[in-house]
Scaffold this motif. Sequence first.
Motif, PDB file in Angstrom:
ATOM      1  N   MET A   1      -0.107   8.305  -4.112  1.00 19.78           N
ATOM      2  CA  MET A   1       0.381   8.753  -5.585  1.00 19.78           C
ATOM      3  C   MET A   1       0.408  10.124  -5.853  1.00 19.78           C
ATOM      4  SD  MET A   1       0.860   5.922  -7.052  1.00 19.78           S
ATOM      5  CE  MET A   1       0.675   6.298  -8.590  1.00 19.78           C
TER       6      MET A   1
ATOM      7  N   LEU B   1       3.790   5.209 -11.664  1.00 17.41           N
ATOM      8  CA  LEU B   1       3.761   3.884 -11.309  1.00 17.41           C
ATOM      9  C   LEU B   1       5.011   3.433 -11.812  1.00 17.41           C
ATOM     10  CD1 LEU B   1      -0.040   3.057 -12.244  1.00 17.41           C
ATOM     11  CD2 LEU B   1       1.002   2.906 -10.140  1.00 17.41           C
TER      12      LEU B   1
ATOM     13  N   PRO C   1      -0.492  -2.440 -15.111  1.00 18.42           N
ATOM     14  CA  PRO C   1      -1.215  -1.469 -14.448  1.00 18.42           C
ATOM     15  C   PRO C   1      -2.746  -1.524 -14.805  1.00 18.42           C
ATOM     16  CG  PRO C   1      -0.171  -0.477 -16.278  1.00 18.42           C
ATOM     17  CD  PRO C   1       0.031  -2.183 -16.243  1.00 18.42           C
TER      18      PRO C   1
ATOM     19  N   PHE D   1      -5.235   1.073  -8.945  1.00 21.82           N
ATOM     20  CA  PHE D   1      -5.376   2.202  -8.595  1.00 21.82           C
ATOM     21  C   PHE D   1      -6.526   2.824  -9.468  1.00 21.82           C
ATOM     22  CE2 PHE D   1      -4.095   6.843  -8.551  1.00 21.82           C
ATOM     23  CZ  PHE D   1      -4.415   7.084  -7.293  1.00 21.82           C
TER      24      PHE D   1
ATOM     25  N   PHE E   1       4.855  -5.881 -15.242  1.00 23.09           N
ATOM     26  CA  PHE E   1       4.099  -4.971 -14.587  1.00 23.09           C
ATOM     27  C   PHE E   1       2.730  -5.037 -15.595  1.00 23.09           C
ATOM     28  CE2 PHE E   1       3.008  -0.329 -13.830  1.00 23.09           C
ATOM     29  CZ  PHE E   1       2.180  -0.626 -12.676  1.00 23.09           C
TER      30      PHE E   1
ATOM     31  N   ILE F   1       7.361   1.133  -9.482  1.00 21.18           N
ATOM     32  CA  ILE F   1       7.537  -0.336  -9.761  1.00 21.18           C
ATOM     33  C   ILE F   1       8.793  -0.820 -10.362  1.00 21.18           C
ATOM     34  CG2 ILE F   1       6.273  -2.274 -10.972  1.00 21.18           C
ATOM     35  CD1 ILE F   1       4.698  -1.069  -8.907  1.00 21.18           C
TER      36      ILE F   1
ATOM     37  N   TYR G   1       6.730  -1.333  -1.139  1.00 19.22           N
ATOM     38  CA  TYR G   1       7.142  -1.970  -2.404  1.00 19.22           C
ATOM     39  C   TYR G   1       8.430  -2.067  -2.706  1.00 19.22           C
ATOM     40  CZ  TYR G   1       7.568  -3.123  -7.426  1.00 19.22           C
ATOM     41  OH  TYR G   1       7.811  -3.789  -8.386  1.00 19.22           O
TER      42      TYR G   1
ATOM     43  N   SER H   1      -0.690  -3.268 -10.592  1.00 23.89           N
ATOM     44  CA  SER H   1      -1.224  -2.048  -9.706  1.00 23.89           C
ATOM     45  C   SER H   1      -2.854  -2.158  -9.735  1.00 23.89           C
ATOM     46  CB  SER H   1      -0.583  -0.809 -10.166  1.00 23.89           C
ATOM     47  OG  SER H   1      -1.128  -0.639 -11.418  1.00 23.89           O
TER      48      SER H   1
ATOM     49  N   THR I   1       0.984  -1.201   0.045  1.00 21.78           N
ATOM     50  CA  THR I   1      -0.090  -0.095  -0.198  1.00 21.78           C
ATOM     51  C   THR I   1       0.853   1.366   0.001  1.00 21.78           C
ATOM     52  OG1 THR I   1       0.036  -0.141   2.362  1.00 21.78           O
ATOM     53  CG2 THR I   1      -2.045  -1.057   0.984  1.00 21.78           C
TER      54      THR I   1
ATOM     55  N   PHE J   1       0.440  -3.821  -6.023  1.00 21.17           N
ATOM     56  CA  PHE J   1       0.598  -2.468  -5.595  1.00 21.17           C
ATOM     57  C   PHE J   1      -0.814  -1.744  -5.735  1.00 21.17           C
ATOM     58  CE2 PHE J   1       2.072   2.112  -6.500  1.00 21.17           C
ATOM     59  CZ  PHE J   1       2.745   2.137  -5.124  1.00 21.17           C
ATOM     60  N   LEU J   2      -1.129  -1.565  -4.255  1.00 21.92           N
ATOM     61  CA  LEU J   2      -2.513  -0.920  -4.053  1.00 21.92           C
ATOM     62  C   LEU J   2      -2.563   0.321  -3.160  1.00 21.92           C
ATOM     63  CD1 LEU J   2      -5.343  -2.600  -4.323  1.00 21.92           C
ATOM     64  CD2 LEU J   2      -5.034  -2.947  -2.072  1.00 21.92           C
TER      65      LEU J   2
END
Length: 337
Positions: A120, A165, A39, A67, A37, A169, A21, A65, A16, A113-114
């Motif tokens: 962000m 991101l 997203p 989001f 990854f 990441i 991360y 992710s 989170t 990834f939250l």
Amino acid sequence: MSTITEPPPSPIPLFTTVKAYREWRRRAYDERKSVGFVPTMGALHEGHMSLVRRSLAENDLTVLSIFVNPAQFAPHEDLATYPRTLPKDIELLMAESFNDTNTSTTRQASGIFLPTANEMYPSGISQDVNEQKGTFIEVKGYGHQMEGVSRPTFFRGVATVVTKLFNAIEPTNAYFGQKDIQQALLLKRMVRDLLLSHPDPEHVHIVPTARNPTTGLALSSRNAYLTTDGHKVAPTLIQALQAAEQAWGEGLTKAECVQKATEVVDATKRRAQAEGLNAEMKLDYIQLNDSQTFEIIEPQSSKADISHPVILSGALWIDKTRLIDNIILGDINTVIG
């Protein structure tokens, strides 16, 4: 404003914060493991899973992710009602795996990834561009065409959140769907222009659109908004694009191709009315654009006049749900790689 309140129990690690991360990411670096990854904004479906499968097959580790990005929603758009289905998303990910016969190992999603909106956007975030403060990313000259005509601030929000991101990441490879072709191509250009290394432009992958195998409807989280009658007419958009594709292949002009597509939409409207379907349809656009510059193809141009691929795209409102789709006219591999 945040994506979640309390994360549910999960067999997949949930991160989170960027700090948490990055501790995990450092271990992956030390072990020389590649990280794929994907997203997303959550509400995962088969379209997302096609990206996950590609990442599982091509990387040691796979991270998603989830989001819902306020910066890519205009003030009148559906941020508050965008579907949020985290427990179901985790179940879908747990059911997906890749068996690597070379190493006799099975790979599953390695982490989610939250982040919250505050994580962000440390300077805060508003859906109103005029009220926003802080750092934002624009890809000049490539975001005002196609989808940018209807959603003028959309790509600014997308470019900003994806840059964040990527910085968080640090993926080896990143995966995007062809359904959002302008977004995916714009992000490849952004990665090149900003000299990013994780990923570099060659490792931003565009995966063909996942579709309903019966109707051809492009899969999207927003399809959940469609009513029963809405689902019955939802394939109209891809059918309209296919009519334009056929006309283009026959050598008709761009204007004639658009007309063929519009006729399909109009015919479906008449049929829906005759059958008493409760689904209001409104065509937003059907357009042909240069795949390199996104500039609109001239009305009298035809296949014989253009040597490189063209993006045929469209958007259709069904009640309050806006569907988008596209077809690449020409060698698709030179566009999505």
